[in-house]
Motif scaffolding. Structure first.
Motif, short mmCIF file in Angstrom:
data_model
loop_
_atom_site.label_atom_id
_atom_site.label_comp_id
_atom_site.label_asym_id
_atom_site.label_seq_id
_atom_site.Cartn_x
_atom_site.Cartn_y
_atom_site.Cartn_z
N VAL A 82 51.49 26.51 -96.33
CA VAL A 82 52.01 25.60 -95.30
C VAL A 82 52.63 26.37 -94.15
O VAL A 82 52.50 25.99 -92.98
N ASN A 83 53.29 27.48 -94.46
CA ASN A 83 53.91 28.30 -93.41
C ASN A 83 52.84 28.87 -92.49
O ASN A 83 52.97 28.85 -91.26
N LEU A 84 51.75 29.38 -93.07
CA LEU A 84 50.65 29.92 -92.28
C LEU A 84 49.96 28.80 -91.49
O LEU A 84 49.59 28.99 -90.33
N ARG A 85 49.81 27.63 -92.12
CA ARG A 85 49.18 26.51 -91.41
C ARG A 85 50.02 26.08 -90.21
O ARG A 85 49.49 25.70 -89.17
N ALA A 86 51.36 26.14 -90.36
CA ALA A 86 52.23 25.80 -89.24
C ALA A 86 51.98 26.73 -88.06
O ALA A 86 51.84 26.29 -86.92
N ALA A 87 51.92 28.05 -88.35
CA ALA A 87 51.65 29.02 -87.28
C ALA A 87 50.27 28.77 -86.67
O ALA A 87 50.10 28.81 -85.44
N TYR A 88 49.29 28.49 -87.52
CA TYR A 88 47.92 28.25 -87.04
C TYR A 88 47.86 27.00 -86.16
O TYR A 88 47.20 27.00 -85.11
N LEU A 89 48.56 25.93 -86.56
CA LEU A 89 48.57 24.70 -85.75
C LEU A 89 49.23 24.94 -84.39
O LEU A 89 48.81 24.35 -83.39
N HIS A 90 50.26 25.76 -84.37
CA HIS A 90 50.90 26.07 -83.09
C HIS A 90 49.90 26.75 -82.15
O HIS A 90 49.84 26.45 -80.95
N VAL A 91 49.11 27.67 -82.69
CA VAL A 91 48.12 28.37 -81.87
C VAL A 91 47.03 27.41 -81.40
O VAL A 91 46.61 27.43 -80.25
N ILE A 92 46.56 26.54 -82.31
CA ILE A 92 45.52 25.58 -81.94
C ILE A 92 46.04 24.60 -80.89
O ILE A 92 45.32 24.21 -79.95
N ALA A 93 47.30 24.19 -81.04
CA ALA A 93 47.90 23.31 -80.03
C ALA A 93 47.95 24.00 -78.68
O ALA A 93 47.70 23.38 -77.63
N ASP A 94 48.27 25.28 -78.69
CA ASP A 94 48.26 26.06 -77.45
C ASP A 94 46.87 26.07 -76.82
O ASP A 94 46.71 25.89 -75.61
N ALA A 95 45.87 26.32 -77.65
CA ALA A 95 44.50 26.37 -77.15
C ALA A 95 44.09 25.03 -76.56
O ALA A 95 43.45 24.96 -75.50
N ALA A 96 44.46 23.94 -77.24
CA ALA A 96 44.10 22.60 -76.75
C ALA A 96 44.74 22.31 -75.40
O ALA A 96 44.09 21.79 -74.49
N THR A 97 46.04 22.66 -75.26
CA THR A 97 46.70 22.40 -73.97
C THR A 97 46.14 23.31 -72.88
O THR A 97 46.11 22.92 -71.71
N SER A 98 45.67 24.51 -73.25
CA SER A 98 45.04 25.39 -72.26
C SER A 98 43.74 24.77 -71.76
O SER A 98 43.44 24.80 -70.56
N VAL A 99 42.96 24.21 -72.70
CA VAL A 99 41.70 23.56 -72.30
C VAL A 99 41.99 22.37 -71.38
O VAL A 99 41.32 22.19 -70.34
N LEU A 100 42.98 21.56 -71.74
CA LEU A 100 43.34 20.42 -70.90
C LEU A 100 43.82 20.87 -69.52
O LEU A 100 43.52 20.24 -68.50
N ALA A 101 44.57 21.98 -69.48
CA ALA A 101 45.05 22.50 -68.20
C ALA A 101 43.87 22.94 -67.34
O ALA A 101 43.84 22.67 -66.12
N ILE A 102 42.90 23.61 -67.96
CA ILE A 102 41.72 24.06 -67.20
C ILE A 102 40.95 22.87 -66.66
O ILE A 102 40.53 22.86 -65.48
N VAL A 103 40.73 21.84 -67.50
CA VAL A 103 40.02 20.64 -67.05
C VAL A 103 40.75 19.99 -65.88
O VAL A 103 40.13 19.61 -64.87
N ALA A 104 42.08 19.88 -65.99
CA ALA A 104 42.87 19.25 -64.94
C ALA A 104 42.80 20.05 -63.64
O ALA A 104 42.64 19.48 -62.55
N LEU A 105 42.91 21.36 -63.73
CA LEU A 105 42.92 22.20 -62.54
C LEU A 105 41.55 22.24 -61.87
O LEU A 105 41.44 22.18 -60.64
N VAL A 106 40.49 22.32 -62.67
CA VAL A 106 39.13 22.33 -62.09
C VAL A 106 38.84 20.98 -61.45
O VAL A 106 38.28 20.90 -60.34
#
Length: 312
Positions: free
Chosen positions: A175-199
């Motif tokens: 669960v501890n590793l999954r928490a860290a992994y979810l944080h990274v995936i959440a970061d990636a998702a918001t980065s994708v959304l930021a790119i879509v918004a900016l483009v």
């Protein structure tokens, strides 16, 4: 009269072992994330991008949360032999995961508030530079996800290899590793959304996309936070009496002890795939606790079993 030798009846109460590689890779991800966080926050303020700024602050909380994950691994390892922990130190890792989930929820709320404010008070955005930083941020997130995903895959493969035919073993993960992994995936998702918004803003002049994507990202992150809170909270509160192993224990009693019924049963997790069990039985003929434990031994996830028998 000399005291009896109890050495053969005692055992370690550390039922989980910290994965050194998972700890090392999580530490690397924290350092990488912290560096990119600074770039995105400074860039967001400088370039007036709400999506980029939200991603940067979002990343800052992730760096902190993943730092908690590293600390949880460290403390779980350091206090592994501390006798004050009745059932080992595994729940330190779960507490780290729960704390990370709380921070993830806070991030979602902040993202929502900031994005709504920017929706009603738009600002000029330097699109080209903001897009470049967002793309670099996405690349960093994918690198971090790859580092942590490797550990996810390893742990699931390991679980399948040591089971005893009961499929539910494979569903328990770090669960501890999954928490860290979810944080990274959440970061990636918001980065994708930021790119879509900016483009979209650059090509079509849709500046409203920037804060809208921030709102979408906050909802997505909130869903992940809730899922992780539920999972880690159930473990911390020992609220897992709906696990398949519960019915398996009752099945053993029904199949092998016909004149016996279960009067009391408490099962809780003390490791990723390890359970402690207190089993109370009422029997109409004499049976031994040792025989009950021997029959339950087929379920390897039961690592600490206490049996109480009342003969009526």
């Amino acid at each position: 009269m000399p005291a009896p030798d109890v050495s053969s009846f005692t055992h370690s109460h550390q039922f989980n072992h910290v994965d050194a590689k998972a700890e090392r890779n999580t530490r690397r991800v924290v350092l990488i994330t912290a560096a990119m966080m600074v770039v995105e926050i400074v860039g967001g303020y400088w370039l007036n991008s709400m999506a980029l700024l939200a991603d940067g602050w979002h990343m800052s909380s992730h760096a902190l949360a993943m730092g908690l994950s590293v600390m949880a691994y460290v403390f779980a390892r350091r206090y592994a032999e501390d006798r004050r922990f009745a059932f080992g130190t595994w729940k330190i890792e779960i507490l780290g995961g729960y704390s990370s989930a709380l921070l993830l929820a806070v991030v979602a709320a902040l993202m929502m508030i900031q994005s709504i404010e920017r929706l009603f008070a738009p600002a000029a955005i330097h699109y080209d530079d903001a897009i470049l930083i967002a793309v670099v941020g996405l690349g960093v997130n994918l690198l971090c996800a790859w580092l942590l995903k490797g550990e996810h895959s390893h742990e699931h493969g390991h679980q399948h290899g040591h089971g005893h035919g009961h499929g539910h073993d494979a569903h328990h993960h770090d669960v501890n590793l999954r928490a860290a992994y979810l944080h990274v995936i959440a970061d990636a998702a918001t980065s994708v959304l930021a790119i879509v918004a900016l483009v979209g803003g650059k090509l079509y002049g849709a500046s409203w996309l920037d804060p809208v994507m921030g709102i979408v990202g906050s909802v997505l992150v909130a869903r992940w936070a809730w899922g992780l809170l539920r999972e880690s909270g159930k473990i911390l509160l020992d609220a897992e009496m709906d696990q398949p192993v519960i019915e398996e224990i009752r099945d053993v009693v029904r199949e092998h002890f016909a004149t016996t019924v279960v009067s009391d049963l408490h099962v809780w997790r003390v490791g990723r795939n390890s359970y402690a069990c207190i089993l109370g039985l009422v029997a109409t003929s004499a049976i031994s606790a040792e025989e009950v434990r021997r029959q339950l031994a087929v379920h390897e996830e039961l690592v600490h079993v206490t049996v109480e028998i009342a003969v009526v």
